[in-house]
Scaffold this motif. Structure first.
Motif, mmCIF file in Angstrom:
data_model
loop_
_atom_site.group_PDB
_atom_site.id
_atom_site.type_symbol
_atom_site.label_atom_id
_atom_site.label_comp_id
_atom_site.label_asym_id
_atom_site.label_seq_id
_atom_site.Cartn_x
_atom_site.Cartn_y
_atom_site.Cartn_z
ATOM 1 N N ASN A 386 30.942 38.699 26.962
ATOM 2 C CA ASN A 386 30.615 37.890 28.369
ATOM 3 C C ASN A 386 30.653 38.900 29.388
ATOM 4 O O ASN A 386 30.212 39.386 29.585
ATOM 5 C CB ASN A 386 30.486 36.703 28.807
ATOM 6 C CG ASN A 386 30.104 35.507 26.933
ATOM 7 O OD1 ASN A 386 29.023 35.861 26.640
ATOM 8 N ND2 ASN A 386 31.410 35.006 26.500
ATOM 9 N N ASN A 390 27.904 40.947 31.668
ATOM 10 C CA ASN A 390 28.086 40.608 33.035
ATOM 11 C C ASN A 390 28.615 41.755 34.271
ATOM 12 O O ASN A 390 29.019 41.181 34.890
ATOM 13 C CB ASN A 390 29.015 39.348 33.701
ATOM 14 C CG ASN A 390 27.987 37.993 33.317
ATOM 15 O OD1 ASN A 390 26.758 38.105 32.763
ATOM 16 N ND2 ASN A 390 28.858 37.137 32.056
ATOM 17 N N THR A 407 33.690 40.854 39.673
ATOM 18 C CA THR A 407 33.013 42.341 39.200
ATOM 19 C C THR A 407 34.308 43.337 39.178
ATOM 20 O O THR A 407 35.324 43.517 39.742
ATOM 21 C CB THR A 407 32.009 42.497 40.049
ATOM 22 O OG1 THR A 407 32.330 42.703 41.263
ATOM 23 C CG2 THR A 407 31.297 40.597 40.480
#
Length: 417
Positions: A386, A390, A407
């Motif tokens: 995941n 992302n 991030t």
């Protein structure tokens, strides 16, 4: 033999190497501030360089050198000390034709075949400082001061500078005759080495460490009583400048040093708690060495410091710095498909100055967390399928266990905050 280091050598392992790096950084910093340029001579030289430079009657040349013939039949020797090589380089590259004085430094290995003991190895590392081109006693004082300044920056205390003058080619023969006259009646009580040295190099008798020879040395005439006017004025100048610089010293008439090239100033810096191997570094003046080795008449002064002995002293005093704090972040890839993006994250973090590591053995997350803990990681950045989609990581703080999702671009800033 394949899995054991040769006797008298030792491995500097990753847990102690940072101490060496810390000391070497301090040395290079202080050498830059004192305007010493680094010179890196080879670790082997022609054997004759050491025979002529160090002295044929010294223990180093007679017993301790690693000498071999190369395929061309030339006799070469692994350097037992660094000064002679620096003098050879000074002459070969005509450094005497540039601005004077020439101030040089070197850190590197030396080799002597002797009985290994605490702080003394057959392969050892020295920090060497040499100044060519000045007879001023102020430069003798500076050479002594730079070592003491390093010791202070490392946090060392309790070191004692033992200082002496052994005169020059004019006044030393007078002292030599006085020594011979004194020692001849004592020969029967001296060790075998001292008996063989008596006629060849009687000054070495004062430097003998055998207990049976020390009483005779204690009653021997003092070289300072025989100094010519030039040497006396020079010695007074060295003492005066040391006082100006705030460097405490003790005049020790038994300091003569074991190498033949010394003249005038000689000194040893001693840390008494080390016992028999208490000399941490030593040196002196050698005004005739450059000329002896084929160069123009050029005064010189310097010292050699044993790095192993210095680090042993730091350890004895409890002054070695704390070990490496570990990595800043451990990137934990979940599965083989996560390894490539993990490497991208690692590279970006390392370019920004962070200490970052990852897993290359395909461990489970639980095993990776244990490994990160052993490495002392402050954070673990977990990278699963995941997170790859992302372009995020789950950032877990090892101390508290709390975690957030950030991030890839935000990761470095989060580590800082």
């Amino acid at each position: 033999m394949l899995t054991t280091a040769p006797r008298g050598t030792n491995d500097v392992l990753p847990d102690t190497a940072p101490v060496w790096g810390w000391v070497e950084d301090k040395i290079r910093e202080i050498c830059r501030q004192y305007a010493y340029g680094e010179l890196r001579p080879p670790i082997f030289e022609h054997t004759e360089l050491f025979k002529r430079g160090v002295g044929e009657t010294t223990d180093i040349v007679e017993k301790e050198m690693y000498t071999f013939n190369d395929r061309g039949g030339r006799s070469l020797t692994l350097r037992p000390e660094i000064t002679a090589g620096l003098v050879r380089a000074f002459i070969e590259h005509k450094l005497y034709s540039g601005p004077q004085p020439v101030k040089l430094t070197c850190i590197g290995p030396g080799f002597r075949y002797e009985r290994p003991q605490a702080g003394r190895f057959r392969q050892f590392t020295q920090w060497d400082v040499e100044v060519f081109g000045s007879q001023n006693p102020a430069i003798d004082a500076e050479v002594i001061q730079i070592g003491i300044e390093l010791a202070g920056r490392l946090g060392l205390t309790g070191l004692v500078v033992h200082l002496n003058s052994i005169g020059c080619h004019q006044c030393r023969p007078v002292y030599r005759e006085k020594l011979l006259e004194y020692y001849r009646p004592h020969l029967g009580g001296l060790c075998e080495n001292c008996r063989s040295r008596c006629e060849r190099n009687p000054l070495r008798l004062l430097d003998c460490k055998e207990e049976g020879c020390r009483p005779a040395a204690a009653g021997a005439p003092r070289v300072v009583e025989c100094l010519c006017e030039e040497c006396r004025v020079h010695f007074d100048g060295v003492k005066s400048y040391l006082e100006v610089l705030g460097v405490p010293y003790r005049v020790d008439p038994n300091i003569v040093r074991g190498l033949d090239y010394y003249t005038k100033t000689v000194f040893e810096v001693i840390y008494p708690p080390l016992g028999a191997q208490s000399t941490v570094w030593a040196g002196g003046r050698y005004d005739g060495l450059v000329e002896t080795l084929g160069g123009p008449p050029t005064p010189g002064v310097g010292f050699a410091l044993g790095m192993e002995r210095l680090i042993m002293t730091l350890d004895k005093m409890g002054k070695t710095p704390a070990g490496d704090a570990g990595v800043d972040v451990f990137v934990a890839p979940m599965g083989s498909e996560a390894l490539a993006p993990a490497l991208q994250i690692l590279s970006a973090l390392r370019r920004q100055g962070y200490r970052a590591e990852s897993d290359y053995l395909g461990r489970s997350l639980k095993s990776q967390m244990k490994h990160a803990d052993r490495l002392g990681a402050r954070y673990v950045a977990i990278l699963g399928s995941n997170e790859i989609v992302n372009r995020t990581v789950t950032l877990r703080r090892m101390a508290g266990g709390d975690q957030i999702e950030v991030t890839w671009d935000e990761l470095a800033a989060r580590l800082t905050s």
